[in-house]
Design an enzyme around this catalytic site. Structure first.
Site, PDB file in Angstrom:
ATOM      1  N   GLU A  68       0.843  -1.201   0.000  1.00  0.00           N
ATOM      2  CA  GLU A  68       0.000   0.000   0.000  1.00  0.00           C
ATOM      3  C   GLU A  68       0.878   1.250   0.000  1.00  0.00           C
ATOM      4  O   GLU A  68       0.729   2.130   0.864  1.00  0.00           O
ATOM      5  CB  GLU A  68      -0.990  -0.015   1.171  1.00  0.00           C
ATOM      6  CG  GLU A  68      -1.963  -1.173   1.075  1.00  0.00           C
ATOM      7  CD  GLU A  68      -3.163  -1.108   2.019  1.00  0.00           C
ATOM      8  OE1 GLU A  68      -3.220  -0.216   2.877  1.00  0.00           O
ATOM      9  OE2 GLU A  68      -4.056  -1.969   1.872  1.00  0.00           O
TER      10      GLU A  68
ATOM     11  N   GLU B 133      -4.970  -8.664  -0.573  1.00  0.00           N
ATOM     12  CA  GLU B 133      -5.700  -8.578   0.696  1.00  0.00           C
ATOM     13  C   GLU B 133      -7.166  -8.410   0.359  1.00  0.00           C
ATOM     14  O   GLU B 133      -7.523  -7.530  -0.430  1.00  0.00           O
ATOM     15  CB  GLU B 133      -5.240  -7.364   1.521  1.00  0.00           C
ATOM     16  CG  GLU B 133      -3.828  -7.483   2.040  1.00  0.00           C
ATOM     17  CD  GLU B 133      -3.426  -6.309   2.939  1.00  0.00           C
ATOM     18  OE1 GLU B 133      -4.302  -5.650   3.524  1.00  0.00           O
ATOM     19  OE2 GLU B 133      -2.200  -6.060   3.030  1.00  0.00           O
TER      20      GLU B 133
HETATM   21  O1  AHR Z   1      -4.968  -6.057   6.999  1.00  0.00           O
HETATM   22  C1  AHR Z   1      -4.824  -4.894   7.750  1.00  0.00           C
HETATM   23  C2  AHR Z   1      -4.216  -3.753   6.967  1.00  0.00           C
HETATM   24  O2  AHR Z   1      -5.059  -3.435   5.906  1.00  0.00           O
HETATM   25  C3  AHR Z   1      -2.895  -4.045   6.301  1.00  0.00           C
HETATM   26  O3  AHR Z   1      -1.816  -3.872   7.142  1.00  0.00           O
HETATM   27  C4  AHR Z   1      -2.870  -3.057   5.186  1.00  0.00           C
HETATM   28  O4  AHR Z   1      -2.136  -3.494   4.084  1.00  0.00           O
HETATM   29  C5  AHR Z   1      -4.332  -2.827   4.878  1.00  0.00           C
HETATM   30  O5  AHR Z   1      -4.654  -1.485   4.829  1.00  0.00           O
END
Ligand code: AHR
Length: 491
Positions: free
Chosen positions: A174, A300
Site C-alpha cells: 500500500e 488482501e
Molecule cells: O490487513 C490490515 C491492513 O489493511 C494491512 O496492514 C494493510 O495493508 C491494509 O490497509
C-alpha cells in the site's frame, strides 16, 4: 419455481490455482504475537513456540500460501531484528499498529517453520517504505543463498542448513498510503530500483510483486505502468501486481441487520468488476509494450467491520467476531476468484488469525475455527481443478453466487445465498456431463449474527444437506444467508 443454475461442465475457464485460496499474517493485534506465536516457554501447547491447535487447524486447511510480515507493518520491519538467539534479539516498537513492544521472538526462521508445518508456500513482503534495496537483497540472500557467503552462513548457524528457497517477494505494501504515501510515479521509480537488486540465489528466481491499486483505482495502475515502462532502457522484473480490496461494513461484527449485510456484500460485485478491468488493463499493457504477462493478485481481501473498543482491548487490534455472514462472504469472494480463475495469480484473505476476517480466533489456550474457516475448508476441494462456466439468472453479489470446477469424475459446485431474507430452491443443471450421485453440505444459521464462540465453538459448522439427483439436475434448498457445497459424481 426453482432458480436454475447451469453448469457448463465442458466449458473450462482455467485452472483454479491453489494460491487463489492464500492467507495473510501480520504483526498486528494478536495475529502473530499471542495468536500463532505463543513462545517456546508458554503453557499453551505449542510446537517450537507455535500454537499447536492453530498449526493443526491450518494444516488441515492446507493453507497454500502465507504472506508475512505485513501489511503496513512490512514497510517498517527490519528482518535482521528477527534472527539469531531469541534472547539477543532487540525489543522494537510496532509503531504502525498500537505502539506495542515486540521481542522479535517470531522472525524469519519461525515463519519458515510455520510454513513448513502447515504446508504453505512462504510469501515475504519486503520493506520498501523505510528500508533499502540492500536490505531486501540481503534478506533474499540470507534466505536463498546455499552457503559460503556471510549471510548464508549466518542462516546456517541460526539452524537452517538448507536454503529456504523463498520464491515470492513483495516490494512494499500500500505504498499509496501506509507504505510511504507515494504517488504512482514515485512508487514505480522506486519499484524499478528495488527490483533491480533482488537476486536469484541457489537457483530460486524471485517472483516479484508490485503494489497495485486500492480497489479499482485505474489511475494508479495507468500511472504506475506508464512510469515503469516509459523511457526506461530495461524493464525490471515484475511478475505479480497486487490489488487490495476489502469489503467494508457499517456495523460491528455481530450487529448486522439485513440492510447492512446487503450493503457490505455489494462490494463483491465491485470486486468482480475491478478484477475484470484491472486484468484487461494488464493485458493491454502487455500487448502494447511486449512485456511478459503479469499476474493480477488480490493480495488482501475480506470483511472489515466496525471495531469495538472493548473487544479490541480484550483481544487486540482489528479482532472481529466472525459470523455466518462471514461464511457467506468467504464463498462470495472465492466464487468470484473461481469464475475468473484465468485472470488471477493469487488471492490472500485478511487475516489468518485474530484479525479481520480470520479463519481462527484465539483466547488464552482456546482456538476456534470460524465460519470463514469452514467455508474455506469446504471449498479447498476446488483447488487445482478446472473452473467451468456457470450461468445463473440472478446477481451473484446480492442474490445467488456460484462457482464450479471439475475433474474426470466429479463436478464440485459452491453456491452462496447472500440474501438474509430469501430462501431459495436451486436446480443445478449440468451440460457436458451427466450427474450420477450427489453429496453436499450447507453452512447456515437462523440467526444472521451467529458465530463460534469459545463457549460454543461448533455452532456454525457445515452440516450434511439433502440434495436430490434426477436426470441432468440436482435440486436443493438454500436458506437465507447460506453456503451450499455439492460434490457431484459423474455417470
Ligand atoms: O490487513 C490490515 C491492513 O489493511 C494491512 O496492514 C494493510 O495493508 C491494509 O490497509
Amino acid at each position: 419455481m426453482p432458480d436454475v443454475i447451469t453448469i457448463h461442465a465442458g466449458d473450462v475457464i482455467g485452472v483454479i490455482r491453489p494460491a487463489l485460496h492464500g492467507h495473510f499474517l501480520e504483526h498486528l493485534g494478536t495475529a502473530t504475537y499471542g495468536g500463532i506465536w505463543v513462545g517456546r516457554d508458554s503453557t499453551i501447547p505449542n510446537i517450537d513456540g507455535l500454537r499447536r491447535n492453530a498449526v493443526e487447524y491450518l494444516r488441515d486447511l492446507a493453507v497454500p500460501v502465507l504472506r508475512w510480515p505485513g501489511g503496513c507493518f512490512a514497510d517498517g520491519y527490519h528482518w535482521r531484528d528477527g534472527i539469531g538467539p531469541a534472547d539477543r534479539r532487540p525489543r522494537t516498537v510496532n509503531h504502525r499498529w498500537g505502539g506495542v513492544v515486540e521481542d522479535n521472538g517470531f522472525g524469519t526462521h519461525e515463519f519458515m517453520r510455520l510454513c513448513d508445518l502447515i504446508g504453505a508456500a512462504p510469501y515475504l513482503a519486503a520493506n520498501m517504505g523505510s528500508g533499502s534495496p540492500a536490505e531486501v537483497r540481503d534478506w533474499v540472500e540470507y534466505c536463498n543463498y546455499p552457503s559460503g557467503s556471510s549471510l548464508a552462513d549466518m542462516r546456517v548457524a541460526n539452524g537452517a542448513g538448507a536454503p529456504f528457497g523463498v520464491r515470492t517477494w513483495g516490494l512494499g505494501n500500500e505504498s499509496w498510503a501506509c507504505g510511504g504515501t507515494m504517488t504512482a510515479e514515485e512508487y514505480a521509480a522506486l519499484y524499478a530500483r528495488f527490483a533491480t537488486f533482488v537476486p536469484t540465489c541457489g537457483g530460486t528466481t524471485p517472483y516479484l510483486i508490485a503494489v497495485g491499486p486500492n480497489n479499482n483505482d485505474t489511475g494508479w495502475t495507468r500511472r504506475f505502468f506508464d512510469t515503469l515502462i516509459g523511457g526506461r532502457m530495461f524493464m525490471p522484473s515484475l511478475h505479480g501486481y497486487a490489488m487490495h480490496f476489502y469489503s467494508w461494513g457499517t456495523r460491528s461484527a455481530t450487529a448486522y441487520d439485513a440492510a447492512a449485510i446487503r450493503e457490505q456484500f455489494a462490494s463483491f460485485g465491485a470486486m468482480e468488476h475491478a478484477i475484470i478491468e484491472q486484468r484487461a488493463y494488464l493485458d493491454a499493457v502487455a500487448r502494447r509494450t511486449g512485456i511478459p504477462p503479469i499476474d493480477l493478485l488480490v493480495d488482501e481481501w475480506g470483511t472489515w467491520d466496525v471495531s469495538e473498543e472493548d473487544v479490541e482491548a480484550r483481544h487486540g487490534l482489528f479482532w472481529q467476531q466472525n459470523t455466518v455472514r462471514d461464511a457467506v462472504a468467504a464463498a462470495l469472494g472465492l466464487n468470484v476468484f473461481h469464475r475468473h480463475a484465468e485472470k488471477l495469480g493469487m488471492c490472500n484473505i485478511a487475516q489468518v488469525v485474530n484479525v479481520l476476517q480470520a479463519s481462527l480466533l484465539t483466547s488464552g489456550d482456546a482456538c476456534v475455527r470460524t465460519p470463514t474457516y469452514h467455508t474455506l475448508h469446504l471449498m479447498k476441494e476446488h483447488r487445482g481443478r478446472s473452473a467451468v462456466r456457470v450461468e445463473t439468472p440472478l446477481d451473484p453479489a446480492t442474490a445467488l453466487s456460484v462457482s464450479a470446477s471439475r475433474d474426470e469424475r466429479t463436478v464440485v459446485v459452491t453456491c452462496a445465498n447472500p440474501d438474509p431474507d430469501v430462501e431459495r430452491t436451486v436446480q443445478v443443471r449440468l451440460t457436458g456431463a451427466v450427474p450420477f450421485t450427489v453429496e453436499g453440505a450447507v453452512i447456515t444459521d437462523p440467526d444472521h449474527n451467529a458465530c463460534n464462540t469459545f463457549e460454543t465453538p461448533d455452532r456454525v459448522v457445515p452440516r450434511p444437506v439433502s440434495a436430490h439427483c434426477s436426470g441432468d439436475s440436482i435440486t436443493a434448498t438454500m436458506p437465507g444467508l447460506s453456503v451450499l457445497h455439492l460434490r457431484i459424481r459423474l455417470a
